[in-house]
Design a protein around this motif. Structure first.
Motif, PDB file in Angstrom:
ATOM      1  N   ILE A  65       0.845  -1.208   0.000  1.00  0.00           N
ATOM      2  CA  ILE A  65       0.000   0.000   0.000  1.00  0.00           C
ATOM      3  C   ILE A  65       0.874   1.249   0.000  1.00  0.00           C
ATOM      4  CG2 ILE A  65      -1.700   1.332   1.313  1.00  0.00           C
ATOM      5  CD1 ILE A  65      -2.762  -1.378   2.377  1.00  0.00           C
ATOM      6  N   ILE A  66       1.932   1.227   0.804  1.00  0.00           N
ATOM      7  CA  ILE A  66       2.851   2.377   0.868  1.00  0.00           C
ATOM      8  C   ILE A  66       3.504   2.601  -0.487  1.00  0.00           C
ATOM      9  CG2 ILE A  66       5.018   3.202   1.889  1.00  0.00           C
ATOM     10  CD1 ILE A  66       4.160   1.773   4.485  1.00  0.00           C
ATOM     11  N   GLU A  67       3.904   1.506  -1.148  1.00  0.00           N
ATOM     12  CA  GLU A  67       4.529   1.613  -2.468  1.00  0.00           C
ATOM     13  C   GLU A  67       3.585   2.273  -3.474  1.00  0.00           C
ATOM     14  OE1 GLU A  67       5.660  -2.337  -3.399  1.00  0.00           O
ATOM     15  OE2 GLU A  67       7.504  -2.294  -2.182  1.00  0.00           O
ATOM     16  N   LYS A  68       2.294   1.899  -3.404  1.00  0.00           N
ATOM     17  CA  LYS A  68       1.304   2.447  -4.333  1.00  0.00           C
ATOM     18  C   LYS A  68       1.051   3.934  -4.079  1.00  0.00           C
ATOM     19  CE  LYS A  68       0.330  -1.341  -6.587  1.00  0.00           C
ATOM     20  NZ  LYS A  68       0.631  -1.450  -8.044  1.00  0.00           N
ATOM     21  N   LYS A  69       1.258   4.371  -2.842  1.00  0.00           N
ATOM     22  CA  LYS A  69       0.963   5.759  -2.491  1.00  0.00           C
ATOM     23  C   LYS A  69       2.192   6.677  -2.575  1.00  0.00           C
ATOM     24  CE  LYS A  69      -3.130   5.494   0.454  1.00  0.00           C
ATOM     25  NZ  LYS A  69      -3.801   6.670  -0.115  1.00  0.00           N
ATOM     26  N   ALA A  76      -8.914  -5.906   5.786  1.00  0.00           N
ATOM     27  CA  ALA A  76      -8.850  -4.448   5.587  1.00  0.00           C
ATOM     28  C   ALA A  76      -7.651  -4.066   4.728  1.00  0.00           C
ATOM     29  CB  ALA A  76      -8.788  -3.735   6.936  1.00  0.00           C
ATOM     30  N   LEU A  77      -6.521  -4.707   4.962  1.00  0.00           N
ATOM     31  CA  LEU A  77      -5.318  -4.413   4.175  1.00  0.00           C
ATOM     32  C   LEU A  77      -5.480  -4.868   2.734  1.00  0.00           C
ATOM     33  CD1 LEU A  77      -2.549  -5.374   6.778  1.00  0.00           C
ATOM     34  CD2 LEU A  77      -2.924  -3.099   5.796  1.00  0.00           C
ATOM     35  N   LYS A  78      -6.071  -6.043   2.531  1.00  0.00           N
ATOM     36  CA  LYS A  78      -6.294  -6.539   1.168  1.00  0.00           C
ATOM     37  C   LYS A  78      -7.231  -5.609   0.398  1.00  0.00           C
ATOM     38  CE  LYS A  78      -7.656 -10.811   1.655  1.00  0.00           C
ATOM     39  NZ  LYS A  78      -8.109 -12.134   1.176  1.00  0.00           N
ATOM     40  N   LYS A  79      -8.273  -5.166   1.066  1.00  0.00           N
ATOM     41  CA  LYS A  79      -9.232  -4.264   0.426  1.00  0.00           C
ATOM     42  C   LYS A  79      -8.568  -2.933   0.093  1.00  0.00           C
ATOM     43  CE  LYS A  79     -13.856  -2.279   0.996  1.00  0.00           C
ATOM     44  NZ  LYS A  79     -15.022  -2.124   1.900  1.00  0.00           N
ATOM     45  N   SER A  80      -7.742  -2.423   1.017  1.00  0.00           N
ATOM     46  CA  SER A  80      -7.033  -1.160   0.782  1.00  0.00           C
ATOM     47  C   SER A  80      -6.096  -1.272  -0.400  1.00  0.00           C
ATOM     48  CB  SER A  80      -6.228  -0.766   2.036  1.00  0.00           C
ATOM     49  OG  SER A  80      -7.082  -0.545   3.132  1.00  0.00           O
ATOM     50  N   GLY A  84      -6.274  -0.706  -7.992  1.00  0.00           N
ATOM     51  CA  GLY A  84      -7.343  -0.862  -8.972  1.00  0.00           C
ATOM     52  C   GLY A  84      -7.620  -2.312  -9.285  1.00  0.00           C
ATOM     53  N   SER A  85      -7.011  -3.216  -8.523  1.00  0.00           N
ATOM     54  CA  SER A  85      -7.239  -4.653  -8.717  1.00  0.00           C
ATOM     55  C   SER A  85      -7.433  -5.288  -7.354  1.00  0.00           C
ATOM     56  CB  SER A  85      -6.045  -5.296  -9.427  1.00  0.00           C
ATOM     57  OG  SER A  85      -4.875  -5.109  -8.662  1.00  0.00           O
ATOM     58  N   PRO A  86      -8.103  -6.423  -7.296  1.00  0.00           N
ATOM     59  CA  PRO A  86      -8.370  -7.070  -6.010  1.00  0.00           C
ATOM     60  C   PRO A  86      -7.087  -7.353  -5.249  1.00  0.00           C
ATOM     61  CG  PRO A  86      -9.620  -8.125  -7.770  1.00  0.00           C
ATOM     62  CD  PRO A  86      -8.671  -7.180  -8.423  1.00  0.00           C
ATOM     63  N   SER A 141      -4.784 -10.614  -5.687  1.00  0.00           N
ATOM     64  CA  SER A 141      -3.748 -10.814  -6.699  1.00  0.00           C
ATOM     65  C   SER A 141      -2.359 -10.695  -6.091  1.00  0.00           C
ATOM     66  CB  SER A 141      -3.900  -9.795  -7.826  1.00  0.00           C
ATOM     67  OG  SER A 141      -3.773  -8.482  -7.320  1.00  0.00           O
ATOM     68  N   ALA A 142      -2.217  -9.772  -5.127  1.00  0.00           N
ATOM     69  CA  ALA A 142      -0.921  -9.609  -4.481  1.00  0.00           C
ATOM     70  C   ALA A 142      -0.581 -10.856  -3.680  1.00  0.00           C
ATOM     71  CB  ALA A 142      -0.945  -8.381  -3.561  1.00  0.00           C
ATOM     72  N   ALA A 143      -1.607 -11.421  -3.016  1.00  0.00           N
ATOM     73  CA  ALA A 143      -1.381 -12.633  -2.222  1.00  0.00           C
ATOM     74  C   ALA A 143      -0.995 -13.790  -3.134  1.00  0.00           C
ATOM     75  CB  ALA A 143      -2.625 -12.972  -1.421  1.00  0.00           C
ATOM     76  N   ARG A 144      -1.681 -13.866  -4.327  1.00  0.00           N
ATOM     77  CA  ARG A 144      -1.377 -14.934  -5.278  1.00  0.00           C
ATOM     78  C   ARG A 144       0.065 -14.835  -5.763  1.00  0.00           C
ATOM     79  NH1 ARG A 144      -5.714 -13.392  -8.372  1.00  0.00           N
ATOM     80  NH2 ARG A 144      -7.726 -14.148  -7.628  1.00  0.00           N
TER      81      ARG A 144
END
Length: 292
Positions: A199-203, A251-255, A261-263, A266-269
């Motif tokens: 999340i930090i990387e995306k922001k 909450a972290l997955k949703k964030s 812009g993707s579920p 996918s990051a977990a996969r």
């Protein structure tokens, strides 16, 4: 109109000195401000000192500072007596030592000021001190009497001049263990930290102070504009207050999904597939045995 200097004196490095002036680096003049008004008359009101015993107003000429020496006894100190108190840092910024700026914890920084030469004669010596500090990548530590208090300061190169930042005294800084001592030091779930890291990387963005606006001040101006036009002030819906997270992982997955812009799955996969591709010690040992 040029801002009025907050202090004038000399900057001193060993035997080199030059005349300098200090100007506040911040400006609060554009802030919305309110006066206190008498609701019945519409007139402004003014503050007035009242004698605590007689209850009568005190004439400004009779106002004097007092230092409590015990009980209800006070030693009267005149303004000119205070002004007469002078020490070296009242007029001279003598750089006592140089340190790495990063070595000063952020919590000690207080108020920023611009430091510049106050006349043409001082410009060369000022520039030499600034360039030498920039070359060594060091910040100077000095002391200054400002607003009737001696304050430690940090001086560093900034643009064409120097930036002086007043520092807080150690005794005025609350140590972090006073507040954080009760926090748990338990081991965190690596996957949760990994999700927060994504999340930090995306922001990530480049810092741009021009993008910050005082939205509360804007709301106040809207209120003022509406009242001037005789309209009812806008009624804003109270912002929804966040609640404590019950399921941190969800909450972290949703964030992460909202930021990318993707579920979030996918990051977990990706992590699981990467983990599957990574050979374990046992597998690696088996392959080495076969090749042998």
């Amino acid at each position: 109109m040029a801002p009025r200097p907050a202090w004038k004196g000399y900057l001193k490095l060993s035997l080199v000195s030059c005349a300098v002036e200090l100007t506040s680096a911040t400006d609060h003049s554009e802030k919305v401000s309110f006066r206190v008004i008498n609701r019945k008359t519409g007139n402004t009101v003014r503050r007035q000192y009242i004698d605590s015993v007689s209850g009568k107003p005190v004439d400004p000429d009779d106002e004097v500072k007092g230092y409590e020496i015990g009980g209800d006894e006070y030693l009267l100190i005149e303004e000119d007596e205070i002004d007469a108190v002078q020490i070296e840092s009242s007029h001279t910024l003598s750089i006592e030592q140089f340190v790495d700026r990063a070595a000063i914890p952020q919590i000690y920084f207080d108020q920023p000021y611009y430091l510049s030469p106050s006349d043409e004669v001082s410009e060369e010596a000022f520039a030499v001190i600034r360039e030498a500090m920039a070359k060594q990548k060091k910040a100077g530590i000095a002391r200054i009497v400002l607003y009737r208090r001696e304050r430690p300061v940090m001086i560093e190169p900034f643009d064409k001049g120097l930036l002086l930042t007043t520092l807080r005294y150690d005794k005025t800084v609350r140590q972090p263990d006073e507040v954080f001592d009760g926090l748990s030091k338990g081991k965190l779930d690596a996957e949760l930290v990994d999700l927060a890291t994504h999340i930090i990387e995306k922001k990530q963005a480049k810092f741009d102070p021009s993008g910050f606006e005082d939205r509360y001040e804007e709301a106040l101006l809207e209120l003022i504009a509406a009242k001037r036009k005789g309209k009812k002030p806008p009624v804003a819906k109270p912002a929804e207050r966040p609640t404590n997270v019950v399921n941190l992982f969800e909450a972290l997955k949703k964030s992460l999904g909202e930021e990318s812009g993707s579920p979030g799955k996918s990051a977990a996969r990706e992590r699981k597939s990467a983990s599957a591709r990574k050979p374990t010690k046992k597998t690696a040992a088996g392959k080495a045995k076969k090749s042998a």
